[in-house]
Scaffold this active site. Structure first.
Site, short mmCIF file in Angstrom:
data_model
loop_
_atom_site.label_atom_id
_atom_site.label_comp_id
_atom_site.label_asym_id
_atom_site.label_seq_id
_atom_site.Cartn_x
_atom_site.Cartn_y
_atom_site.Cartn_z
CG ASN A 18 -1.71 1.25 1.40
OD1 ASN A 18 -1.81 2.05 0.46
ND2 ASN A 18 -2.28 1.44 2.57
CD1 TRP A 19 3.87 1.20 -2.60
CD2 TRP A 19 4.52 2.76 -4.08
NE1 TRP A 19 5.05 0.78 -3.17
CE2 TRP A 19 5.46 1.72 -4.08
CE3 TRP A 19 4.70 3.85 -4.93
CZ2 TRP A 19 6.59 1.74 -4.89
CZ3 TRP A 19 5.82 3.86 -5.75
CH2 TRP A 19 6.76 2.82 -5.73
CE LYS A 20 0.12 3.31 4.80
NZ LYS A 20 0.05 3.44 6.24
CG HIS A 30 -5.88 1.77 5.00
ND1 HIS A 30 -5.48 2.65 5.97
CD2 HIS A 30 -4.84 0.91 4.82
CE1 HIS A 30 -4.24 2.34 6.36
NE2 HIS A 30 -3.83 1.28 5.67
CD GLU A 51 -2.94 5.33 6.84
OE1 GLU A 51 -2.91 5.51 5.61
OE2 GLU A 51 -2.01 4.82 7.47
CD GLU A 109 -3.71 -2.86 7.08
OE1 GLU A 109 -2.59 -3.10 6.65
OE2 GLU A 109 -4.31 -1.80 6.84
N GLY A 125 2.34 1.62 10.86
CA GLY A 125 3.36 2.66 10.79
C GLY A 125 4.03 2.97 12.12
CB SER A 131 4.81 -2.54 12.07
OG SER A 131 4.44 -1.19 12.35
N GLY A 181 2.67 -1.41 4.27
CA GLY A 181 2.74 0.02 3.95
C GLY A 181 4.17 0.46 3.70
N GLY A 182 4.80 1.03 4.72
CA GLY A 182 6.11 1.64 4.58
C GLY A 182 7.15 0.75 3.91
C1 PEP Z 1 -0.93 -0.07 6.01
O1 PEP Z 1 -1.07 1.14 6.03
O2 PEP Z 1 -1.76 -0.78 5.44
C2 PEP Z 1 0.23 -0.66 6.70
C3 PEP Z 1 0.18 -1.91 6.99
O3 PEP Z 1 1.27 0.20 6.99
P1 PEP Z 1 2.67 -0.19 7.65
O4 PEP Z 1 3.15 -1.48 7.01
O5 PEP Z 1 3.58 0.95 7.32
O6 PEP Z 1 2.45 -0.37 9.09
#
Ligand code: PEP
Length: 249
Positions: free
Chosen positions: A10-12, A93, A95, A164, A170, A209, A230-231
């Site tokens: 997920n590149w957000k 998601h 967010e 999640e 994050g 994470s 994500g990251g």
């Molecule tokens: C996400 O936003 O879906 C996610 C899992 O982020 P991260 O891996 O950065 O925690």
């Protein structure tokens, strides 16, 4: 038989033309792991360029509007995502549930719109830290599923659930493997209750994470059928070790 693992990035709100080379590096490296499904969910405006840059590789969106078309300024329909070359989309998601105040019923409508159009869907659920500390993580996530799972059951493959925990996104914090196992078993039971055998075959991803150092341990947990990342999905050097861990699981 356990479903094939899916590792989706997920590149957000990251990614411009200059990053197409990184997407190409990820798509190229993913070819070394044919037993794992790999996808990148990029900003809507980058989808078409990304699919042209990496034909055959699964590019997805991060959100979709529930309506087919109409007066929805700034929104993207499922048909638009598909037309741009997307094969899948994330819905719900945390967010967006938080910042855009998306309700379970909206998430459900989005999932149904995307599935009807032929997109695969990754539907996200997860509890806040406060809820976990109150001992209500499982009941909260199951209630989210009750409200946001699409009516359409059809077959298993197009719908995946991403568990999640909001507090793990994050932050570098990750639930214990026992906590992940407990939650994924509860989600599996809910999917089977809702969809019968189809629910037994749906993929349940863990997200929050995930990185190279913890991926193998997480993928070894029962009913973890992949990850939403994500990251650590922004660079091939961080993302591919996660794919490799899924391949070895
Ligand atoms: C996400 O936003 O879906 C996610 C899992 O982020 P991260 O891996 O950065 O925690």
């Amino acid at each position: 038989m356990a479903p094939r693992k899916l590792v989706a990035g997920n590149w957000k709100m990251h990614g411009v033309s200059a990053d197409l080379a990184e997407i190409a590096a990820i798509a190229d490296a993913a070819g070394q792991y044919p037993r794992v499904d790999v996808a990148l969910c990029v900003p809507a405006i980058l989808i078409e360029r990304a699919t042209r840059a990496v034909p055959g590789f699964a590019i997805g969106g991060q959100d979709v509007h529930h309506a087919e078309k109409g007066a929805h300024t700034g929104c993207t329909s499922a048909e638009m995502l598909l037309d741009a070359g997307a094969r899948l989309t994330i819905v719900g998601h945390s967010e967006r549930r938080d910042a855009q105040r998306e309700s379970d019923s909206e998430v459900k409508a989005k999932a149904e719109a995307a599935l009807s159009c032929g997109l695969d869907v990754i539907l996200c659920v997860g509890e806040t830290l406060e809820v976990r500390e109150q001992g209500a993580a499982i009941s909260t996530v199951l209630a989210q599923l009750d409200g946001s799972l699409p009516e359409r059951s059809a077959s298993d493959a197009p719908l995946a659930i991403a568990y999640e925990p909001v507090w793990a996104i994050g932050t570098g914090k990750v639930p214990t493997t026992a906590e992940i196992a407990e939650m994924h078993a509860a989600i599996r039971a809910k999917l089977v209750e809702r969809y019968g055998d189809g629910g037994g075959a749906m993929r349940i991803l863990y997200g929050g994470s995930v990185k190279a150092s913890n991926a193998a341990e997480i993928f070894a947990v029962d009913d973890v059928d992949g990850a939403l990342v994500g990251g650590a999905s922004l660079k091939a050097s961080d993302f591919m070790p996660i794919v490799e861990a899924a391949d070895g699981a």
